[in-house]
Design a protein around this motif. Sequence first.
Motif, PDB file in Angstrom:
ATOM      1  N   SER A 171      24.120   8.498 -47.894  1.00 18.13           N
ATOM      2  CA  SER A 171      24.243   9.625 -46.975  1.00 18.13           C
ATOM      3  C   SER A 171      23.488   9.283 -45.691  1.00 18.13           C
ATOM      4  O   SER A 171      22.265   9.120 -45.705  1.00 18.13           O
ATOM      5  N   LEU A 172      24.220   9.153 -44.595  1.00 15.65           N
ATOM      6  CA  LEU A 172      23.616   8.880 -43.291  1.00 15.65           C
ATOM      7  C   LEU A 172      23.160  10.200 -42.689  1.00 15.65           C
ATOM      8  O   LEU A 172      23.924  11.161 -42.647  1.00 15.65           O
ATOM      9  N   ARG A 173      21.911  10.239 -42.198  1.00 18.14           N
ATOM     10  CA  ARG A 173      21.336  11.507 -41.771  1.00 18.14           C
ATOM     11  C   ARG A 173      20.607  11.389 -40.439  1.00 18.14           C
ATOM     12  O   ARG A 173      20.167  10.299 -40.050  1.00 18.14           O
ATOM     13  N   ASP A 174      20.462  12.554 -39.781  1.00 23.10           N
ATOM     14  CA  ASP A 174      19.676  12.580 -38.546  1.00 23.10           C
ATOM     15  C   ASP A 174      18.209  12.801 -38.889  1.00 23.10           C
ATOM     16  O   ASP A 174      17.825  12.821 -40.070  1.00 23.10           O
ATOM     17  N   GLN A 175      17.377  12.982 -37.870  1.00 23.04           N
ATOM     18  CA  GLN A 175      15.934  13.083 -38.102  1.00 23.04           C
ATOM     19  C   GLN A 175      15.548  14.307 -38.932  1.00 23.04           C
ATOM     20  O   GLN A 175      14.454  14.339 -39.521  1.00 23.04           O
ATOM     21  N   TYR A 176      16.409  15.322 -38.981  1.00 20.26           N
ATOM     22  CA  TYR A 176      16.104  16.521 -39.753  1.00 20.26           C
ATOM     23  C   TYR A 176      16.748  16.503 -41.138  1.00 20.26           C
ATOM     24  O   TYR A 176      16.638  17.476 -41.879  1.00 20.26           O
ATOM     25  N   GLY A 177      17.450  15.429 -41.457  1.00 22.09           N
ATOM     26  CA  GLY A 177      18.069  15.332 -42.769  1.00 22.09           C
ATOM     27  C   GLY A 177      19.468  15.865 -42.848  1.00 22.09           C
ATOM     28  O   GLY A 177      20.026  15.990 -43.942  1.00 22.09           O
ATOM     29  N   ASN A 178      20.080  16.188 -41.717  1.00 21.55           N
ATOM     30  CA  ASN A 178      21.467  16.630 -41.718  1.00 21.55           C
ATOM     31  C   ASN A 178      22.401  15.442 -41.934  1.00 21.55           C
ATOM     32  O   ASN A 178      22.210  14.380 -41.330  1.00 21.55           O
ATOM     33  N   THR A 179      23.395  15.627 -42.758  1.00 15.20           N
ATOM     34  CA  THR A 179      24.329  14.552 -43.061  1.00 15.20           C
ATOM     35  C   THR A 179      25.270  14.311 -41.887  1.00 15.20           C
ATOM     36  O   THR A 179      25.833  15.253 -41.314  1.00 15.20           O
ATOM     37  N   ILE A 180      25.430  13.051 -41.531  1.00 14.59           N
ATOM     38  CA  ILE A 180      26.362  12.657 -40.475  1.00 14.59           C
ATOM     39  C   ILE A 180      27.659  12.252 -41.143  1.00 14.59           C
ATOM     40  O   ILE A 180      27.726  11.248 -41.856  1.00 14.59           O
ATOM     41  N   VAL A 181      28.696  13.047 -40.954  1.00 11.40           N
ATOM     42  CA  VAL A 181      29.973  12.779 -41.613  1.00 11.40           C
ATOM     43  C   VAL A 181      30.824  11.885 -40.733  1.00 11.40           C
ATOM     44  O   VAL A 181      30.597  11.716 -39.537  1.00 11.40           O
ATOM     45  N   GLY A 182      31.823  11.276 -41.361  1.00 13.61           N
ATOM     46  CA  GLY A 182      32.766  10.442 -40.617  1.00 13.61           C
ATOM     47  C   GLY A 182      32.314   9.011 -40.411  1.00 13.61           C
ATOM     48  O   GLY A 182      33.030   8.218 -39.792  1.00 13.61           O
ATOM     49  N   GLN A 183      31.123   8.663 -40.896  1.00 16.73           N
ATOM     50  CA  GLN A 183      30.619   7.296 -40.782  1.00 16.73           C
ATOM     51  C   GLN A 183      30.915   6.539 -42.077  1.00 16.73           C
ATOM     52  O   GLN A 183      30.646   7.040 -43.175  1.00 16.73           O
ATOM     53  N   SER A 184      31.454   5.374 -41.955  1.00  9.61           N
ATOM     54  CA  SER A 184      31.759   4.556 -43.125  1.00  9.61           C
ATOM     55  C   SER A 184      30.473   3.967 -43.696  1.00  9.61           C
ATOM     56  O   SER A 184      29.664   3.385 -42.964  1.00  9.61           O
ATOM     57  N   ILE A 185      30.276   4.138 -45.002  1.00 13.01           N
ATOM     58  CA  ILE A 185      29.108   3.573 -45.688  1.00 13.01           C
ATOM     59  C   ILE A 185      29.538   2.273 -46.358  1.00 13.01           C
ATOM     60  O   ILE A 185      30.538   2.222 -47.087  1.00 13.01           O
ATOM     61  N   ASN A 186      28.794   1.211 -46.104  1.00 14.34           N
ATOM     62  CA  ASN A 186      29.068  -0.099 -46.711  1.00 14.34           C
ATOM     63  C   ASN A 186      28.118  -0.322 -47.885  1.00 14.34           C
ATOM     64  O   ASN A 186      26.920  -0.051 -47.789  1.00 14.34           O
ATOM     65  N   TYR A 187      28.696  -0.831 -48.986  1.00 11.84           N
ATOM     66  CA  TYR A 187      27.901  -1.093 -50.188  1.00 11.84           C
ATOM     67  C   TYR A 187      27.944  -2.583 -50.505  1.00 11.84           C
ATOM     68  O   TYR A 187      28.988  -3.241 -50.389  1.00 11.84           O
ATOM     69  N   SER A 188      26.802  -3.113 -50.922  1.00 10.46           N
ATOM     70  CA  SER A 188      26.723  -4.529 -51.289  1.00 10.46           C
ATOM     71  C   SER A 188      25.657  -4.687 -52.360  1.00 10.46           C
ATOM     72  O   SER A 188      24.813  -3.809 -52.561  1.00 10.46           O
ATOM     73  N   THR A 189      25.717  -5.817 -53.053  1.00  5.87           N
ATOM     74  CA  THR A 189      24.702  -6.125 -54.051  1.00  5.87           C
ATOM     75  C   THR A 189      23.956  -7.386 -53.647  1.00  5.87           C
ATOM     76  O   THR A 189      24.569  -8.373 -53.207  1.00  5.87           O
ATOM     77  N   LEU A 190      22.666  -7.348 -53.761  1.00  5.91           N
ATOM     78  CA  LEU A 190      21.851  -8.527 -53.464  1.00  5.91           C
ATOM     79  C   LEU A 190      21.781  -9.457 -54.664  1.00  5.91           C
ATOM     80  O   LEU A 190      21.285 -10.589 -54.535  1.00  5.91           O
ATOM     81  N   ASP A 191      22.279  -8.986 -55.813  1.00  2.00           N
ATOM     82  CA  ASP A 191      22.221  -9.777 -57.045  1.00  2.00           C
ATOM     83  C   ASP A 191      23.579  -9.717 -57.732  1.00  2.00           C
ATOM     84  O   ASP A 191      23.742  -9.075 -58.787  1.00  2.00           O
ATOM     85  N   PRO A 192      24.595 -10.420 -57.192  1.00  2.00           N
ATOM     86  CA  PRO A 192      25.950 -10.322 -57.729  1.00  2.00           C
ATOM     87  C   PRO A 192      26.087 -10.829 -59.149  1.00  2.00           C
ATOM     88  O   PRO A 192      27.033 -10.460 -59.843  1.00  2.00           O
ATOM     89  N   THR A 193      25.167 -11.676 -59.604  1.00  2.00           N
ATOM     90  CA  THR A 193      25.263 -12.153 -60.995  1.00  2.00           C
ATOM     91  C   THR A 193      24.822 -11.092 -61.993  1.00  2.00           C
ATOM     92  O   THR A 193      25.101 -11.203 -63.189  1.00  2.00           O
TER      93      THR A 193
END
Length: 802
Positions: A171-193
């Motif tokens: 959840s991408l948020r501003d300084q007050y914790g409000n959710t910023i919608v419409g932004q794509s979140i990218n997911y990755s793993t640092l330990d693919p094994t």
Amino acid sequence: MLSFRALSDRPASARTTRLGSLFTLTSSALLLLSACSGDKSTGPGPVAAAIRAQAGNAQTGAVGAALTVPLAVVVTDKDGKTISGARVDWDVGAGSGTASPARSTADSRGVATTVWTLGTTSGTARLTAQVNGVTPVVFTATVIVGPAALLVASPEVAYLNISDTVRVRGSLRDQYGNTIVGQSINYSTLDPTLASVTSTGLVTAVAVGTARVVAEASGKADTVPVTITASGASVCGPVTARVLALGEVYIPPAGASSVAACLTSPAAINGEYALTLVSTATSFGTSSPVDLIAIGSTGPTIAALTADANPFAPASALAPSVSTSLDALDAASTALSPVRAAELARRETERRELTPLVNDARDWMASRTTGVRTAFAVTAADAKVGDVLRLNVNANVACSSADVKSGRVAAVGAKSIIVSDTENPTGGYTDTEYAAIAATFDTLVFPMDTTAFGAPTNISGYGKIILLYTRAVNALTPANAGYTIGGFFFARDLYPKTAKNGLAACASSNEAEMFYLLAPDPNGVVNANKRTKDEVTLLNLTTIAHEFQHLINASRRLYVNTGARPNEETWLDEGLSHVAEELLYFRITNVTSRQNLTLTDVAGNATRSDQFRNYASQNFSRFYSYLIAPEVNSPYAPNDSLATRGAIWNFLRYAAGRQGVSGEASFLRSLVNSNTTGVANLQNVLSGSQFADYLRDWSVSLIADDFSVATTAALPASYIMPSWNFRSIYPGLRFSGGSALGVYPIATRSLLSGSPQRVLLAGGTSSFVRFGIPAGRSAAITLSSNGALPPSTLRYALVRLR
């Protein structure tokens, strides 16, 4: 059906009558009949009849920023002409920021303005502009989020077996914790094994070890550790599992960055649980975010919040659930009627006009008690039936613009003088009927209120309270209004006309302990509103109990507790007067405050139904307005809404009940006989931090008490409301013309596994979160706030209901 008595969203002529064993809420708006409200000036000068928005509505602004266009309203009289000098109060909604100034005065053009600085919560903000006795104007603004400041990923940690999956949500948020919608979140793993992750955040455990899954957007990132074992992993990881007993309340300790709990249901029992959250912050205009997530939970095991064993709610009337959208209920439950706006305005008038006179008034009283007596405006020490008194009946202005009427003394009691305005409509009370009213006050209301709140002062010197029945009160209710104004108390009458030094003080004071009441008007002479004697008698008994508390509170703060602030906060003063109404119901029905009254107790026969409708139903109506939207309403919101009044009445009833049977009256008296006001008053009486704990425990009682007979038997006493069984009574409520509610109407959330929720809580607001855990299984519950610990003002508790 047991119907609510003359609630204020319907004309008096449209009142419902008893038809059976259930009782009626008179409409979805639930506007309440005032026992002490409404005021259009009865004195000379133009009177505000309408207010309209001129500028500033429907703006868009960023969180925490001032709107570019000031808000402006125009105040007009009954002929549509603008008037100057009218005071406009600007009241912000929950989390909606601040108005500067909070009150302003209409200029020569009839225009009043303020600057609205938005709160820290995105979405729709609300602000209400109010003028005495007229329909308020509601401004809205669209609050947009600020720039990205952090990214929060949930769950905080995860524990899996090989091949298990969990979904990470960023959840991408501003300084007050409000959710910023419409932004794509990218997911990755640092330990693919060790673990894989899809583009939507679905993590699959591959091998034993601890993997790190990263959620990233707009240059902000958060990492979720995922611990993987070969088999036997618990969703709770190292957090110790607890098996809660039925009715057990658990307050998990805070960790480094969150509050975490692990609950396990007993074998063979699908457990039902609730998480209660309440903000104890004093600011109502600013909300604090709370992030919730559960792993391993299910939806509630019981769909509808009914009293399971309640035999009085027809099965056909049961609703499937009241866990609906909370936002949809906001407007109705927080609405401030003209009646409430007027009452709030009178209290502000007292603060503005009378506070500067407090020291002079206390000096005046001190001089009187030492033998230097001044002439009273009312000489009634030896009042006799037939005597005529001259009294100011202006309901709007404190110390000027007197509207003096002649009042005939109609009855004299041991504690009361009953005065009837000589201009009252024909068809009113006889002297014999007034004598009965005096006797009722002397033997019922006076001892009841003084026992609970303390004795009033005696500035008049004759030790009696004036009850003035005047058409001036009737005039406060407009023609065809959906409410009836029953009367009012005005603190100006406690102040001297002339101070000790001979200078002017409150020139329009009546210098007497008194209040003003509706007069019978069977022919509708005043504003075409017909008021029969029977209707007025029923209405005024509750009004008298209510207004007498106001008189006691104001007089003791002014002259007995001479170090006190003279004006209690409106919400607490009104809450105490609603308790006085409740005490009247207890006295009339000969019940105690600790009988856990059920529907059959209050509506088991015609007499009980009538008594509940006449003397108790209004508190239930107000409290309903709170129950349907607890996340946007508070016991101490500074708005005097129906929901605020209902919440503070219920909280005071809970807190009084917690003192034990012998401690209830001393608790109430302590609030009246105090040098502080508002939240500080409650904190002092409840020993500081106990107030916050009381709020938490009260919230638990609202969801847990009477959930079932077994649950209540197991609950500790601190989570029980001893007076009322709301789960039994509320299912019998029906809306006018509709079916029975069938449910206890508390609005709740459902906490499903892996579905994070964000709750925004302003000061005094609560959230009720329900979930289930399958038999023998565990669930991890985590609370945080923007990736850190929740604010210290948040109180929370978990309770097992089934």
